[in-house]
Design an enzyme around this catalytic site. Structure first.
Site, PDB file in Angstrom:
ATOM      1  N   ARG A 117     -18.823 -63.957 -24.476  1.00  0.00           N
ATOM      2  CA  ARG A 117     -18.327 -64.589 -23.233  1.00  0.00           C
ATOM      3  C   ARG A 117     -18.322 -66.118 -23.301  1.00  0.00           C
ATOM      4  NH1 ARG A 117     -21.586 -60.440 -20.871  1.00  0.00           N
ATOM      5  NH2 ARG A 117     -20.275 -58.644 -20.414  1.00  0.00           N
ATOM      6  N   LYS A 148      -5.833 -75.249 -24.220  1.00  0.00           N
ATOM      7  CA  LYS A 148      -5.036 -74.019 -24.200  1.00  0.00           C
ATOM      8  C   LYS A 148      -5.307 -73.272 -25.500  1.00  0.00           C
ATOM      9  CE  LYS A 148      -1.087 -74.983 -21.234  1.00  0.00           C
ATOM     10  NZ  LYS A 148       0.383 -75.166 -21.178  1.00  0.00           N
ATOM     11  N   GLU A 198       6.586 -83.057 -31.135  1.00  0.00           N
ATOM     12  CA  GLU A 198       5.659 -83.124 -29.987  1.00  0.00           C
ATOM     13  C   GLU A 198       5.329 -84.573 -29.645  1.00  0.00           C
ATOM     14  OE1 GLU A 198       5.094 -80.522 -28.192  1.00  0.00           O
ATOM     15  OE2 GLU A 198       4.604 -78.743 -29.352  1.00  0.00           O
ATOM     16  N   LYS A 236      -1.594 -87.033 -23.180  1.00  0.00           N
ATOM     17  CA  LYS A 236      -1.985 -85.639 -22.929  1.00  0.00           C
ATOM     18  C   LYS A 236      -3.282 -85.580 -22.121  1.00  0.00           C
ATOM     19  CE  LYS A 236      -2.206 -80.997 -24.388  1.00  0.00           C
ATOM     20  NZ  LYS A 236      -1.885 -79.948 -25.313  1.00  0.00           N
ATOM     21  N   GLU A 246      -2.752 -76.037 -15.388  1.00  0.00           N
ATOM     22  CA  GLU A 246      -1.295 -75.995 -15.186  1.00  0.00           C
ATOM     23  C   GLU A 246      -0.883 -75.375 -13.859  1.00  0.00           C
ATOM     24  OE1 GLU A 246       1.015 -75.517 -18.817  1.00  0.00           O
ATOM     25  OE2 GLU A 246       2.610 -74.617 -17.618  1.00  0.00           O
ATOM     26  N   ARG A 262       0.932 -80.351 -15.374  1.00  0.00           N
ATOM     27  CA  ARG A 262       0.800 -80.071 -16.811  1.00  0.00           C
ATOM     28  C   ARG A 262       2.045 -79.416 -17.396  1.00  0.00           C
ATOM     29  NH1 ARG A 262      -4.434 -77.906 -20.277  1.00  0.00           N
ATOM     30  NH2 ARG A 262      -3.312 -77.861 -22.263  1.00  0.00           N
ATOM     31  N   ASN A 300       5.542 -79.065 -21.382  1.00  0.00           N
ATOM     32  CA  ASN A 300       6.349 -77.997 -21.963  1.00  0.00           C
ATOM     33  C   ASN A 300       7.825 -78.353 -22.033  1.00  0.00           C
ATOM     34  OD1 ASN A 300       4.866 -75.710 -22.893  1.00  0.00           O
ATOM     35  ND2 ASN A 300       4.139 -75.478 -20.798  1.00  0.00           N
ATOM     36  N   HIS A 304      10.075 -76.512 -24.415  1.00  0.00           N
ATOM     37  CA  HIS A 304       9.358 -75.325 -24.888  1.00  0.00           C
ATOM     38  C   HIS A 304       9.957 -74.009 -24.386  1.00  0.00           C
ATOM     39  CE1 HIS A 304       6.539 -78.329 -26.173  1.00  0.00           C
ATOM     40  NE2 HIS A 304       5.669 -77.449 -26.614  1.00  0.00           N
ATOM     41  N   HIS A 338      10.423 -71.656 -27.259  1.00  0.00           N
ATOM     42  CA  HIS A 338       9.678 -70.394 -27.421  1.00  0.00           C
ATOM     43  C   HIS A 338      10.645 -69.217 -27.623  1.00  0.00           C
ATOM     44  CE1 HIS A 338       5.745 -71.933 -25.307  1.00  0.00           C
ATOM     45  NE2 HIS A 338       5.879 -72.378 -26.538  1.00  0.00           N
ATOM     46  N   HIS A 379       7.175 -74.169 -34.922  1.00  0.00           N
ATOM     47  CA  HIS A 379       7.071 -74.456 -33.494  1.00  0.00           C
ATOM     48  C   HIS A 379       7.722 -75.806 -33.158  1.00  0.00           C
ATOM     49  CE1 HIS A 379       5.390 -74.588 -29.462  1.00  0.00           C
ATOM     50  NE2 HIS A 379       4.864 -75.763 -29.730  1.00  0.00           N
TER      51      HIS A 379
HETATM   52  P1  NAD Z   1       0.313 -74.327 -38.262  1.00  0.00           P
HETATM   53  O1  NAD Z   1      -1.027 -74.195 -37.696  1.00  0.00           O
HETATM   54  O2  NAD Z   1       1.034 -73.087 -38.655  1.00  0.00           O
HETATM   55  O3  NAD Z   1       0.256 -75.327 -39.491  1.00  0.00           O
HETATM   56  C1  NAD Z   1       1.432 -75.601 -40.210  1.00  0.00           C
HETATM   57  C2  NAD Z   1       1.269 -75.328 -41.715  1.00  0.00           C
HETATM   58  O4  NAD Z   1       0.581 -76.430 -42.294  1.00  0.00           O
HETATM   59  C3  NAD Z   1       0.467 -74.102 -42.046  1.00  0.00           C
HETATM   60  O5  NAD Z   1       1.007 -73.490 -43.189  1.00  0.00           O
HETATM   61  C4  NAD Z   1      -0.915 -74.685 -42.356  1.00  0.00           C
HETATM   62  O6  NAD Z   1      -1.693 -73.866 -43.171  1.00  0.00           O
HETATM   63  C5  NAD Z   1      -0.525 -75.943 -43.055  1.00  0.00           C
HETATM   64  N1  NAD Z   1      -1.512 -77.014 -43.038  1.00  0.00           N
HETATM   65  C6  NAD Z   1      -2.375 -77.335 -42.052  1.00  0.00           C
HETATM   66  N2  NAD Z   1      -3.012 -78.479 -42.347  1.00  0.00           N
HETATM   67  C7  NAD Z   1      -2.550 -78.879 -43.548  1.00  0.00           C
HETATM   68  C8  NAD Z   1      -2.808 -80.006 -44.371  1.00  0.00           C
HETATM   69  N3  NAD Z   1      -3.599 -80.987 -43.964  1.00  0.00           N
HETATM   70  N4  NAD Z   1      -2.167 -80.085 -45.553  1.00  0.00           N
HETATM   71  C9  NAD Z   1      -1.300 -79.125 -45.948  1.00  0.00           C
HETATM   72  N5  NAD Z   1      -0.984 -78.056 -45.199  1.00  0.00           N
HETATM   73  C10 NAD Z   1      -1.596 -77.945 -44.004  1.00  0.00           C
HETATM   74  O7  NAD Z   1       1.311 -75.081 -37.233  1.00  0.00           O
HETATM   75  P2  NAD Z   1       1.109 -76.324 -36.277  1.00  0.00           P
HETATM   76  O8  NAD Z   1       2.434 -76.961 -36.230  1.00  0.00           O
HETATM   77  O9  NAD Z   1      -0.067 -77.129 -36.625  1.00  0.00           O
HETATM   78  O10 NAD Z   1       0.794 -75.632 -34.874  1.00  0.00           O
HETATM   79  C11 NAD Z   1       1.732 -74.778 -34.258  1.00  0.00           C
HETATM   80  C12 NAD Z   1       1.001 -73.864 -33.324  1.00  0.00           C
HETATM   81  O11 NAD Z   1       0.362 -74.642 -32.308  1.00  0.00           O
HETATM   82  C13 NAD Z   1       1.887 -72.882 -32.612  1.00  0.00           C
HETATM   83  O12 NAD Z   1       1.311 -71.618 -32.620  1.00  0.00           O
HETATM   84  C14 NAD Z   1       1.963 -73.416 -31.192  1.00  0.00           C
HETATM   85  O13 NAD Z   1       2.166 -72.408 -30.247  1.00  0.00           O
HETATM   86  C15 NAD Z   1       0.610 -74.044 -31.053  1.00  0.00           C
HETATM   87  N6  NAD Z   1       0.541 -75.092 -30.035  1.00  0.00           N
HETATM   88  C16 NAD Z   1      -0.467 -75.015 -29.133  1.00  0.00           C
HETATM   89  C17 NAD Z   1      -0.591 -75.999 -28.176  1.00  0.00           C
HETATM   90  C18 NAD Z   1      -1.775 -75.969 -27.246  1.00  0.00           C
HETATM   91  O14 NAD Z   1      -1.789 -76.754 -26.285  1.00  0.00           O
HETATM   92  N7  NAD Z   1      -2.756 -75.142 -27.483  1.00  0.00           N
HETATM   93  C19 NAD Z   1       0.308 -77.060 -28.132  1.00  0.00           C
HETATM   94  C20 NAD Z   1       1.329 -77.110 -29.079  1.00  0.00           C
HETATM   95  C21 NAD Z   1       1.438 -76.106 -30.032  1.00  0.00           C
HETATM   96  N1  GLY Z   2       1.298 -78.077 -25.122  1.00  0.00           N
HETATM   97  C1  GLY Z   2       1.391 -77.922 -23.716  1.00  0.00           C
HETATM   98  C2  GLY Z   2       0.101 -78.022 -23.011  1.00  0.00           C
HETATM   99  O1  GLY Z   2      -0.929 -78.224 -23.609  1.00  0.00           O
HETATM  100  O2  GLY Z   2       0.053 -77.887 -21.820  1.00  0.00           O
END
Ligand code: NAD
Ligand code: GLY
Length: 373
Positions: free
Chosen positions: A124, A146, A188, A230, A240, A244, A248, A251, A255, A268
């Site tokens: 939890r 998030k 982003e 942010k 949100e 917030r 998006n 997005h 998405h 993404h």
């Molecule tokens: P990812 O986590 O898939 O990373 C991209 C690629 O880079 C992967 O293959 C990873 O293994 C590789 N990688 C990571 N660090 C590295 C490094 N230093 N050197 C070499 N390779 C490296 O993608 P991302 O773009 O980081 O994140 C996308 C995800 O984030 C999506 O799932 C999206 O929905 C989510 N997201 C969440 C929020 C939130 O607020 N929580 C906001 C935006 C995006």
């Molecule tokens: N990436 C959108 C949010 O964090 O709200």
């Protein structure tokens, strides 16, 4: 290049936390000084990041925790699933981790979102630290709490709001990032300009080549300003209920591209870049935004190395019949901002001002058709 680190604070009352940005942070034990005492830590990472950075983090944490465990997940958006999440719970339970165990998310947004969700739900709730290693995760996903996983019918559909204790953005880790991932992160960063800060948008335009080349001073400014914006938004609307949603921008369309093409096909950030072009065009069609700014935004997204035309979604992506635009619409109805089946878009009410509203389906379809390959 070594530069002094900078610390921002995200102000959420008892859940406030620092975001440290700089170089040489990952392997420095002092980075983790403020963390609570616990007997164990679990580093969650993936098959790509583990060989690059897990040992450095492990060594830095060894003085603080009696045991530092690591679990290595498969790499890719297509693994942001229940099955992969369960590997984290397996690791925690097999190693008899108690509820003080600190989880460390070492990787991009996929690792960060899943680790945060695991931390929110294991016993939890256990503490966790974000150690983002992609540009996208340093400027967006690691900040704001998030967390979650995907569902075949929709992106990030299962999750929780759960804040980390600390975010560590070590710019050095971005040196190993492939150019396509750098571009995805730039989407982003660009997003923050049209929704909140036109001066930042101008700065990005001027420094786009330095950013693509991962020059440290440019990265420092971009990561810091993105996190500031942010943190400012999240501090006002953590869960949100209103404001917030502006984060998006792009997005809703993005998405749909990710889910429609199959997770992992479009990154993404690529989907968001293209989604911003569609959202800006929709804003223009609704009379909210002038054509010149739509063009300026589109040009910058292209200069960042991102696609500006949407894909034709496979017909299997459409539930029911219809063409490409209908496939987008069907997917967008699952968007978390939808209300009673009505899709709500983040649009631009002039450069630098975001608004959330519905739009007629025919207009949305016309924009999708005009903006698709
Ligand atoms: P990812 O986590 O898939 O990373 C991209 C690629 O880079 C992967 O293959 C990873 O293994 C590789 N990688 C990571 N660090 C590295 C490094 N230093 N050197 C070499 N390779 C490296 O993608 P991302 O773009 O980081 O994140 C996308 C995800 O984030 C999506 O799932 C999206 O929905 C989510 N997201 C969440 C929020 C939130 O607020 N929580 C906001 C935006 C995006
Ligand atoms: N990436 C959108 C949010 O964090 O709200």
């Amino acid at each position: 290049m070594t530069i002094p680190s900078q610390t921002l604070h995200i102000d959420l009352g008892t859940r406030s936390y620092p975001i440290v940005i700089g170089t040489g942070l990952l392997g420095d034990p002092q980075t983790y000084n403020g963390l609570p005492a616990a007997s164990a830590a679990l580093i969650v990472t993936n098959t790509t990041v583990a060989p690059l950075y897990a040992q450095t983090l492990q060594t830095a944490l060894q003085g603080r925790f009696k045991a530092v465990h690591t679990v290595v997940l498969p790499d890719g958006e297509e693994y942001k699933t229940w099955q992969t999440l369960n590997l984290i719970f397996d690791a925690l339970l097999e190693r008899e981790c108690d509820r003080k165990t600190v989880l460390f998310a070492l990787g991009g947004g996929v690792v960060g979102d899943m680790t945060g969700f695991a931390a929110a739900s294991y016993m939890r709730g256990v503490p966790f630290v974000q150690v983002p290693t992609t540009l996208l995760s340093q400027v967006d996903s690691s900040v704001g709490g998030k967390t979650g996983i995907n569902h075949p019918l929709g992106k990030n559909m299962v999750g929780a709001f759960y804040q980390p204790l600390l975010v560590v953005c070590d710019l050095d880790t971005l040196r190993t990032l492939p150019p396509r991932e750098v571009s995805a992160g730039l989407a982003e960063i660009i997003k923050y300009g049209p929704i909140a800060d036109l001066a930042f948008f101008d700065w990005i335009q001027t420094h786009i080549d330095a950013l693509r080349a991962c020059e440290t001073p440019a990265l420092m400014h971009a990561v810091r300003r993105s996190c500031e914006i942010k943190a400012w938004v999240v501090a006002q609307d953590e869960r949100e209920q209103g404001l917030r949603a502006i984060l998006n921008f792009g997005h809703t369309f993005g998405h749909a591209i990710e889910a429609g093409m199959g997770y992992g096909q479009w990154l993404h950030g690529e989907a968001v870049g293209c989604g911003m072009v569609m959202a800006a065009n929709l804003s223009h069609q609704l009379g909210l935004l002038d054509a010149a700014f739509v063009q300026r935004l589109t040009d910058l997204i292209a200069k960042a190395g991102l696609p500006v035309r949407g894909p034709q979604l496979p017909s299997s992506a459409a539930s029911g019949s219809g063409g490409n635009a209908e496939a987008y619409l069907a997917l967008m109805r699952h968007d978390k901002k939808s209300q009673a089946g009505e899709i709500r878009f983040v649009l631009l009410d002039g450069p630098g001002r975001a608004t959330v509203r519905a739009a007629p389906d025919e207009l949305v379809c016309a924009v999708i058709d005009a903006c698709s390959a």
